[in-house]
Design a protein around this motif. Structure first.
Motif, PDB file in Angstrom:
ATOM      1  N   ALA A  43      23.855  45.045  43.790  1.00 15.17           N
ATOM      2  CA  ALA A  43      24.098  43.609  43.637  1.00 15.17           C
ATOM      3  C   ALA A  43      25.439  43.224  44.241  1.00 15.17           C
ATOM      4  O   ALA A  43      25.560  42.193  44.918  1.00 15.17           O
ATOM      5  CB  ALA A  43      24.058  43.228  42.152  1.00 15.17           C
ATOM      6  N   VAL A  44      26.460  44.050  44.013  1.00 17.88           N
ATOM      7  CA  VAL A  44      27.782  43.770  44.577  1.00 17.88           C
ATOM      8  C   VAL A  44      27.740  43.819  46.102  1.00 17.88           C
ATOM      9  O   VAL A  44      28.397  43.013  46.778  1.00 17.88           O
ATOM     10  CB  VAL A  44      28.825  44.767  44.022  1.00 17.88           C
ATOM     11  CG1 VAL A  44      30.143  44.675  44.792  1.00 17.88           C
ATOM     12  CG2 VAL A  44      29.073  44.503  42.540  1.00 17.88           C
TER      13      VAL A  44
ATOM     14  N   HIS B 173      34.465  38.171  39.101  1.00 16.01           N
ATOM     15  CA  HIS B 173      34.036  38.528  37.754  1.00 16.01           C
ATOM     16  C   HIS B 173      33.654  40.011  37.680  1.00 16.01           C
ATOM     17  O   HIS B 173      34.005  40.709  36.724  1.00 16.01           O
ATOM     18  CB  HIS B 173      32.846  37.655  37.358  1.00 16.01           C
ATOM     19  CG  HIS B 173      32.316  37.922  35.991  1.00 16.01           C
ATOM     20  ND1 HIS B 173      32.925  37.432  34.840  1.00 16.01           N
ATOM     21  CD2 HIS B 173      31.242  38.632  35.570  1.00 16.01           C
ATOM     22  CE1 HIS B 173      32.241  37.839  33.782  1.00 16.01           C
ATOM     23  NE2 HIS B 173      31.220  38.556  34.197  1.00 16.01           N
ATOM     24  N   CYS B 174      32.947  40.481  38.705  1.00 14.45           N
ATOM     25  CA  CYS B 174      32.533  41.887  38.728  1.00 14.45           C
ATOM     26  C   CYS B 174      33.737  42.822  38.761  1.00 14.45           C
ATOM     27  O   CYS B 174      33.781  43.823  38.039  1.00 14.45           O
ATOM     28  CB  CYS B 174      31.640  42.147  39.941  1.00 14.45           C
ATOM     29  SG  CYS B 174      29.977  41.423  39.806  1.00 14.45           S
TER      30      CYS B 174
ATOM     31  N   ASP C 234      39.532  44.489  51.827  1.00 11.67           N
ATOM     32  CA  ASP C 234      39.830  45.925  51.846  1.00 11.67           C
ATOM     33  C   ASP C 234      40.552  46.318  50.560  1.00 11.67           C
ATOM     34  O   ASP C 234      41.713  45.955  50.365  1.00 11.67           O
ATOM     35  CB  ASP C 234      40.699  46.247  53.062  1.00 11.67           C
ATOM     36  CG  ASP C 234      41.012  47.742  53.170  1.00 11.67           C
ATOM     37  OD1 ASP C 234      40.474  48.518  52.360  1.00 11.67           O
ATOM     38  OD2 ASP C 234      41.787  48.109  54.074  1.00 11.67           O
ATOM     39  N   PRO C 235      39.890  47.057  49.667  1.00 11.58           N
ATOM     40  CA  PRO C 235      40.518  47.426  48.390  1.00 11.58           C
ATOM     41  C   PRO C 235      41.787  48.249  48.553  1.00 11.58           C
ATOM     42  O   PRO C 235      42.652  48.236  47.681  1.00 11.58           O
ATOM     43  CB  PRO C 235      39.429  48.245  47.679  1.00 11.58           C
ATOM     44  CG  PRO C 235      38.153  47.832  48.340  1.00 11.58           C
ATOM     45  CD  PRO C 235      38.517  47.559  49.773  1.00 11.58           C
TER      46      PRO C 235
ATOM     47  N   PRO D  26      33.629  50.918  40.839  1.00 14.49           N
ATOM     48  CA  PRO D  26      34.076  52.122  40.105  1.00 14.49           C
ATOM     49  C   PRO D  26      34.847  51.828  38.825  1.00 14.49           C
ATOM     50  O   PRO D  26      34.690  52.536  37.829  1.00 14.49           O
ATOM     51  CB  PRO D  26      34.951  52.840  41.140  1.00 14.49           C
ATOM     52  CG  PRO D  26      34.400  52.409  42.458  1.00 14.49           C
ATOM     53  CD  PRO D  26      33.992  50.981  42.271  1.00 14.49           C
ATOM     54  N   SER D  27      35.688  50.796  38.847  1.00 16.16           N
ATOM     55  CA  SER D  27      36.494  50.466  37.672  1.00 16.16           C
ATOM     56  C   SER D  27      37.013  49.045  37.817  1.00 16.16           C
ATOM     57  O   SER D  27      37.050  48.492  38.920  1.00 16.16           O
ATOM     58  CB  SER D  27      37.670  51.443  37.529  1.00 16.16           C
ATOM     59  OG  SER D  27      38.545  51.337  38.641  1.00 16.16           O
ATOM     60  N   PRO D  28      37.421  48.414  36.707  1.00 17.52           N
ATOM     61  CA  PRO D  28      38.010  47.073  36.805  1.00 17.52           C
ATOM     62  C   PRO D  28      39.250  47.096  37.688  1.00 17.52           C
ATOM     63  O   PRO D  28      39.992  48.075  37.711  1.00 17.52           O
ATOM     64  CB  PRO D  28      38.374  46.742  35.351  1.00 17.52           C
ATOM     65  CG  PRO D  28      37.470  47.601  34.530  1.00 17.52           C
ATOM     66  CD  PRO D  28      37.317  48.874  35.310  1.00 17.52           C
ATOM     67  N   ASN D  29      39.466  46.022  38.419  1.00 21.48           N
ATOM     68  CA  ASN D  29      40.641  45.899  39.275  1.00 21.48           C
ATOM     69  C   ASN D  29      41.082  44.449  39.267  1.00 21.48           C
ATOM     70  O   ASN D  29      40.483  43.600  39.936  1.00 21.48           O
ATOM     71  CB  ASN D  29      40.329  46.368  40.698  1.00 21.48           C
ATOM     72  CG  ASN D  29      41.570  46.450  41.576  1.00 21.48           C
ATOM     73  OD1 ASN D  29      42.358  45.519  41.637  1.00 21.48           O
ATOM     74  ND2 ASN D  29      41.748  47.573  42.258  1.00 21.48           N
TER      75      ASN D  29
END
Length: 243
Positions: free
Chosen positions: A79-80, A138-139, A92-93, A147-150
């Motif tokens: 979905a993401v 939100h995701c 880019d994270p 993988p984890s909240p950011n």
């Protein structure tokens, strides 16, 4: 996934986020209605805009409830991926804070601070999509499909929605995140100056709840020099707009 355009891709993304849980639509409706907070009208409005974000954005698309998952199993990472494609931009994270929460000594983000070079447009066929950018925020804030909240990434997606998709709601959401810890999943330190600037940006854009919040900031001198005159002015604007 271009079989039905944006609306079809959005619906597919929502189906994959929620997945098939075996419940009837009537049960979903009861569950959703029971989640509405019993608070004042102003608090309820703010909470619905932040915590029930998916429902708000779905309503913008012809008031169609995309919670009907067509029997699909939940697949949040996919979905993401679709939401990223639909959003029209790629962030880019690696250019952002890697920890889940934001440290107290990390500078807050202000409306003037947008760093466009940290993202790339995925296509020139259409402009960045507000609903998808807000949902991606939100995701990332809640660790859904990632993988984890950011918190840093969540903030930047809202920034992108504000600057690239003219999303006044995103400015209001950013203000709430900096003002009230519960709106940031308790991952963003309170920063009253940033909250004031985002409330101001949203209020000047016509967001009515932000007008009332901005008036309160001026009344209390929260993030700005106290001013009864400015406070009264914004309270009047909010009231005239139906708040």
């Amino acid at each position: 996934v271009v079989f039905g355009g944006r609306d079809a891709m959005w619906e597919l993304s929502m189906c994959l986020l929620h997945g098939h849980d075996g419940k009837e639509d009537s049960e979903d409706s009861v569950e959703e209605s029971s989640e509405e907070p019993t608070a004042t009208a102003s608090e309820n409005d703010d909470i619905q805009q932040q915590e029930q974000l998916a429902a708000t954005q779905i309503a913008k698309r012809n008031n169609h409830r995309s919670r009907n998952n067509r029997g699909l199993q939940k697949n949040e990472p996919l979905a993401v991926q679709y939401l990223t494609q639909l959003s029209g931009i790629q962030i880019d994270p690696s250019q952002f804070h890697h920890e889940t929460s934001i440290e107290k000594d990390e500078p807050a983000v202000f409306p003037r601070d947008f760093h466009k070079h940290k993202l790339q447009l995925l296509t020139r066929d259409y402009s960045p999509d507000e609903a998808s950018l807000v949902q991606l925020s939100h995701c990332h804030l809640h660790g859904i499909g990632v993988p984890s909240p950011n918190a840093s990434l969540a903030i930047h997606y809202l920034e992108a929605a504000y600057h690239l998709a003219q999303s006044i709601q995103s400015a209001h959401s950013l203000a709430l995140m900096y003002e009230y810890p519960q709106h940031s999943n308790h991952l963003v330190p309170t920063e009253i100056y940033a909250a004031f600037e985002w409330f101001k940006a949203a209020a000047e854009g016509g967001h009515v709840p932000s007008m009332a919040e901005l008036a309160l900031c001026y009344e209390l001198g929260c993030g700005v020099v106290q001013s009864d005159e400015a406070s009264l002015d914004w309270y009047m604007k909010a009231a005239q707009a139906g708040h």
